[in-house]
Scaffold this motif. Structure first.
Motif, short mmCIF file in Angstrom:
data_model
loop_
_atom_site.label_atom_id
_atom_site.label_comp_id
_atom_site.label_asym_id
_atom_site.label_seq_id
_atom_site.Cartn_x
_atom_site.Cartn_y
_atom_site.Cartn_z
N GLY A 1 0.82 -1.21 0.00
CA GLY A 1 0.00 0.00 0.00
C GLY A 1 0.85 1.26 0.00
N VAL A 2 1.93 1.24 0.77
CA VAL A 2 2.82 2.40 0.82
C VAL A 2 3.50 2.59 -0.52
N VAL A 3 3.97 1.51 -1.10
CA VAL A 3 4.65 1.60 -2.40
C VAL A 3 3.68 2.09 -3.48
N LEU A 4 2.46 1.58 -3.49
CA LEU A 4 1.46 2.03 -4.46
C LEU A 4 1.14 3.51 -4.28
N ALA B 1 0.98 8.45 6.23
CA ALA B 1 0.12 7.96 7.31
C ALA B 1 0.29 6.45 7.51
N LEU B 2 0.37 5.71 6.42
CA LEU B 2 0.57 4.26 6.53
C LEU B 2 1.92 3.93 7.16
N MET B 3 2.95 4.67 6.77
CA MET B 3 4.28 4.44 7.36
C MET B 3 4.30 4.83 8.83
N GLY B 4 3.63 5.94 9.16
CA GLY B 4 3.56 6.35 10.56
C GLY B 4 2.81 5.36 11.41
N ALA C 1 -1.53 14.45 -5.90
CA ALA C 1 -0.13 14.17 -5.60
C ALA C 1 0.12 14.30 -4.10
N VAL C 2 -0.35 15.38 -3.52
CA VAL C 2 -0.18 15.58 -2.08
C VAL C 2 -1.03 14.59 -1.29
N GLY C 3 -2.23 14.29 -1.78
CA GLY C 3 -3.10 13.33 -1.10
C GLY C 3 -2.48 11.94 -1.03
N CYS C 4 -1.94 11.47 -2.14
CA CYS C 4 -1.29 10.14 -2.14
C CYS C 4 -0.06 10.13 -1.25
N LEU C 5 0.68 11.23 -1.24
CA LEU C 5 1.85 11.32 -0.37
C LEU C 5 1.44 11.28 1.10
N LEU C 6 0.36 11.96 1.44
CA LEU C 6 -0.12 11.93 2.82
C LEU C 6 -0.60 10.54 3.22
N LEU D 1 3.09 5.80 -2.98
CA LEU D 1 4.26 6.59 -3.39
C LEU D 1 4.40 6.64 -4.90
N VAL D 2 4.11 5.53 -5.58
CA VAL D 2 4.17 5.52 -7.05
C VAL D 2 3.09 6.44 -7.63
N ALA D 3 1.89 6.36 -7.09
CA ALA D 3 0.81 7.24 -7.56
C ALA D 3 1.15 8.71 -7.30
N SER D 4 1.72 8.98 -6.14
CA SER D 4 2.12 10.34 -5.82
C SER D 4 3.19 10.85 -6.77
#
Length: 86
Positions: free
Chosen positions: A16-19, A75-78, A66-71, A21-24
């Motif tokens: 999920g994090v990788v997806l 959030a998932l990493m946090g 872009a910002v939404g996917c990064l957030l 980040l790629v989308a972002s």
């Protein structure tokens, strides 16, 4: 005896994090190509004489996903780091 929690550390970068980040990264690239790299006039328009296309400054909306996917990725990493801590 070893603790089962210590046997295998949790991965920080899940699918999920990788997806996210790629989308972002994809949305940031589109935002840069369509908005940040274009010189707009005082009316918020850019005319490309070669392609005969008028671009407007409304392309800033590509920055929102872009910002939404990064957030989402942060959030998932946090959440993973918080669960690993506790």
């Amino acid at each position: 005896m070893t603790d089962p929690k210590q046997a295998r550390p949790a991965r920080l970068f899940s699918r999920g994090v990788v997806l996210a980040l790629v989308a972002s990264a994809l949305f940031f690239w589109v935002w840069y190509a369509r908005y940040l790299s274009v010189d707009f006039n005082e009316l918020g328009r850019h005319y490309d004489a070669e392609a005969q296309v008028v671009a407007t400054d409304s392309a800033f909306v590509w920055g929102l996903p872009a910002v939404g996917c990064l957030l989402v990725a942060l959030a998932l990493m946090g959440r993973r780091l918080w669960r690993r801590r506790g």
